[in-house]
Scaffold this motif. Sequence first.
Motif, PDB file in Angstrom:
ATOM      1  N   GLN A   1      -9.642  20.398 -15.328  1.00 24.57           N
ATOM      2  CA  GLN A   1      -9.293  20.854 -16.673  1.00 24.57           C
ATOM      3  C   GLN A   1     -10.442  21.615 -17.349  1.00 24.57           C
ATOM      4  O   GLN A   1     -10.346  21.976 -18.508  1.00 24.57           O
ATOM      5  CB  GLN A   1      -8.915  19.654 -17.540  1.00 24.57           C
ATOM      6  N   LYS A   2     -11.514  21.788 -16.646  1.00 30.18           N
ATOM      7  CA  LYS A   2     -12.675  22.477 -17.235  1.00 30.18           C
ATOM      8  C   LYS A   2     -12.268  23.859 -17.724  1.00 30.18           C
ATOM      9  O   LYS A   2     -11.551  24.581 -17.034  1.00 30.18           O
ATOM     10  CB  LYS A   2     -13.772  22.613 -16.186  1.00 30.18           C
ATOM     11  N   ARG A   3     -12.756  24.159 -18.882  1.00 26.95           N
ATOM     12  CA  ARG A   3     -12.438  25.439 -19.475  1.00 26.95           C
ATOM     13  C   ARG A   3     -13.071  26.573 -18.669  1.00 26.95           C
ATOM     14  O   ARG A   3     -14.227  26.497 -18.280  1.00 26.95           O
ATOM     15  CB  ARG A   3     -13.000  25.465 -20.901  1.00 26.95           C
ATOM     16  N   SER A   4     -12.272  27.596 -18.403  1.00 23.32           N
ATOM     17  CA  SER A   4     -12.839  28.732 -17.679  1.00 23.32           C
ATOM     18  C   SER A   4     -12.907  29.981 -18.559  1.00 23.32           C
ATOM     19  O   SER A   4     -13.438  30.994 -18.170  1.00 23.32           O
ATOM     20  CB  SER A   4     -12.002  29.014 -16.429  1.00 23.32           C
ATOM     21  N   VAL A   5     -12.331  29.890 -19.778  1.00 15.65           N
ATOM     22  CA  VAL A   5     -12.350  31.045 -20.689  1.00 15.65           C
ATOM     23  C   VAL A   5     -13.065  30.621 -21.971  1.00 15.65           C
ATOM     24  O   VAL A   5     -12.953  29.467 -22.400  1.00 15.65           O
ATOM     25  CB  VAL A   5     -10.894  31.498 -21.024  1.00 15.65           C
ATOM     26  N   SER A   6     -13.778  31.508 -22.562  1.00 12.85           N
ATOM     27  CA  SER A   6     -14.546  31.141 -23.760  1.00 12.85           C
ATOM     28  C   SER A   6     -13.625  30.937 -24.949  1.00 12.85           C
ATOM     29  O   SER A   6     -12.550  31.553 -25.039  1.00 12.85           O
ATOM     30  CB  SER A   6     -15.566  32.238 -24.055  1.00 12.85           C
ATOM     31  N   THR A   7     -13.983  30.008 -25.839  1.00 12.71           N
ATOM     32  CA  THR A   7     -13.151  29.728 -27.017  1.00 12.71           C
ATOM     33  C   THR A   7     -13.684  30.442 -28.263  1.00 12.71           C
ATOM     34  O   THR A   7     -13.281  30.133 -29.383  1.00 12.71           O
ATOM     35  CB  THR A   7     -13.102  28.214 -27.284  1.00 12.71           C
TER      36      THR A   7
ATOM     37  N   ASN B   1      -7.543  21.327 -25.156  1.00 12.42           N
ATOM     38  CA  ASN B   1      -7.950  22.671 -24.772  1.00 12.42           C
ATOM     39  C   ASN B   1      -7.770  22.813 -23.255  1.00 12.42           C
ATOM     40  O   ASN B   1      -8.736  22.940 -22.507  1.00 12.42           O
ATOM     41  CB  ASN B   1      -9.403  22.880 -25.200  1.00 12.42           C
ATOM     42  N   PHE B   2      -6.535  22.758 -22.827  1.00 16.09           N
ATOM     43  CA  PHE B   2      -6.226  22.669 -21.390  1.00 16.09           C
ATOM     44  C   PHE B   2      -6.079  24.058 -20.769  1.00 16.09           C
ATOM     45  O   PHE B   2      -5.316  24.890 -21.256  1.00 16.09           O
ATOM     46  CB  PHE B   2      -4.915  21.881 -21.212  1.00 16.09           C
ATOM     47  N   LYS B   3      -6.856  24.277 -19.751  1.00 20.25           N
ATOM     48  CA  LYS B   3      -6.788  25.572 -19.051  1.00 20.25           C
ATOM     49  C   LYS B   3      -6.507  25.292 -17.577  1.00 20.25           C
ATOM     50  O   LYS B   3      -7.412  24.907 -16.833  1.00 20.25           O
ATOM     51  CB  LYS B   3      -8.139  26.305 -19.187  1.00 20.25           C
TER      52      LYS B   3
ATOM     53  N   GLN C   1      -5.974  25.637 -13.633  1.00 13.90           N
ATOM     54  CA  GLN C   1      -6.578  26.560 -12.662  1.00 13.90           C
ATOM     55  C   GLN C   1      -5.504  27.474 -12.107  1.00 13.90           C
ATOM     56  O   GLN C   1      -4.347  27.082 -11.982  1.00 13.90           O
ATOM     57  CB  GLN C   1      -7.228  25.758 -11.530  1.00 13.90           C
ATOM     58  N   LYS C   2      -5.911  28.646 -11.730  1.00 15.29           N
ATOM     59  CA  LYS C   2      -4.950  29.614 -11.200  1.00 15.29           C
ATOM     60  C   LYS C   2      -4.483  29.156  -9.814  1.00 15.29           C
ATOM     61  O   LYS C   2      -5.288  28.711  -9.003  1.00 15.29           O
ATOM     62  CB  LYS C   2      -5.593  30.993 -11.091  1.00 15.29           C
TER      63      LYS C   2
END
Lengths: 330, 185
Positions: free
Chosen positions: B13-19, B39-41, B43-44
């Motif tokens: 769930q680690k963020r890969s895009v800046s907030t 803040n769920f991102k 993975q592709k």
Amino acid sequence: MISKIIEKKLVSLQLVRGLSSSTARSARNNAFNTVITEEVATKSPQLVTLHNRLRLPGSFKLSTLGRCLTCIQKDNKYPNNVGLSIFGKNLLSYHATELLLMKYPRLPLNVLNNAINGIIGDETLYSIGKEWGIQTDSSTAVEKFLNEEPEEITIGRLRFDNQNKSIESNLTVIDKKNTLTQEVAMASAVKSIVGAYYASSKSLQDTKKFIYNYILTTRHLKIQDMFEFEQPTRELAALCKRQGLEQPVTRLLSESGRASKRPVFLVAVFSGNEKLGESFGASLREAKIRASVNALMNWYLYSSLDVKLPSDADYSRETLKEVDHGIVIV
Amino acid sequence: MFSQIIKSGIQSQKRSVSTESLPKLAVKNKFKSRGSAFNFKPQKVEPGVYHQPSPSIPSPLQKTPNAFLPASDIRKSSSSEYTAEDVSYMPPLSSVKEKKYHLTAQQIEEIRQLRNSDPYTYTRKALAKKFDCSEFFVSLVVDCPPDRLKDMAGRLDTIKSTWSVRKKEAKSDHEKRKQNWYRNA
């Protein structure tokens, strides 16, 4: 007055067979003086519809289809379907047995027999015949006469001496002498259509296609529900010994609520490091028995990837890979 | 095992895009946009065919165990799905006893004689202990004498007659359920 006319006409049509002597009756039963002609059969809407619905080939005559619907009857002026039905049954049982045996080469004999009965038994063929739209003739000879029912309508229906005759509402006579149930009569019609298909097309491949498209692949048989074992744990041990595998050991995979009212145990049977079967139960004993049953089903329901049937054109004995050793004797 | 799954789940769930681009809230609060679980991102996922077997026990029609596959089958693999270490974590329900085959024909005859002479003293259990074999083996060697069988059935009927209606129902329900064990139903 009316009753007098009816009586007169009945006698003239020789429908009252009981009055004639027994020898004359038997002679009349054996010699069919009338045959369903193609001319009459082409006029029958039911026969034409059934012929088209089943996509029967042109060589399959409508008069033959009419014969398929004539079951063995007491007062029958047309030739009946007995011979065709026996022939059709043999074709059906050949293809059903072949399919099951090649698909599941380890199937025990009693399961195989029941599975064949499930695919081509009378009850199944009855429901298939109903789906094909074969109508049964429930009217009596007198009713036909009074309605002035034409011959082409009569021959388009399934004709048989019904075992259960409803005389009035709420009154049924069950006569088991020389009569058929609706199931048996309909099944005999379906079987004889199969027999007549081969007799007219003279092609085993086309007949096979017809049997598969219209009978064998139309029903889903739950073969995994047809098993019952008496001593599954012992049978599995005997199987492992026969196959040269290590003795089966039941192992606990996980459990929940051992001390509660509704415990669940998940166990698996292992032979060395190989898992043979897995199941669950409310007690360790239940889970163990169920896991053994699962393992035995895994054995008996083995199916090879490329199934080649002996009736296939490209079949050769070399393609037969798995020959079963038979059931496990405990 | 579960802790591992949860751990890996958090990592995925680690963020890969800046907030940085997220709009700032007007009221001051304790919400941390950077570390929030909301803040769920995901993975592709690469396009392709993924096999996700159902978590239930595989049906006998779907999968045959490796040990039961014939050698000619292409699905047969030389190595097992499980290692010896995997299997060692699964406790066996009962220990496998090595068969001894130590009883002689005379001893077997003696078992028969004792069981038939005094079945109340020489029960299956007593004979198994005396001859150091299993109770099952005794049952293979000699059947219970019919008189004792009748007597025991009578005793059982006496016990059953004391059962309440509810207990009788519960027992018969259990018998019915038990039949399903042997059918995998």
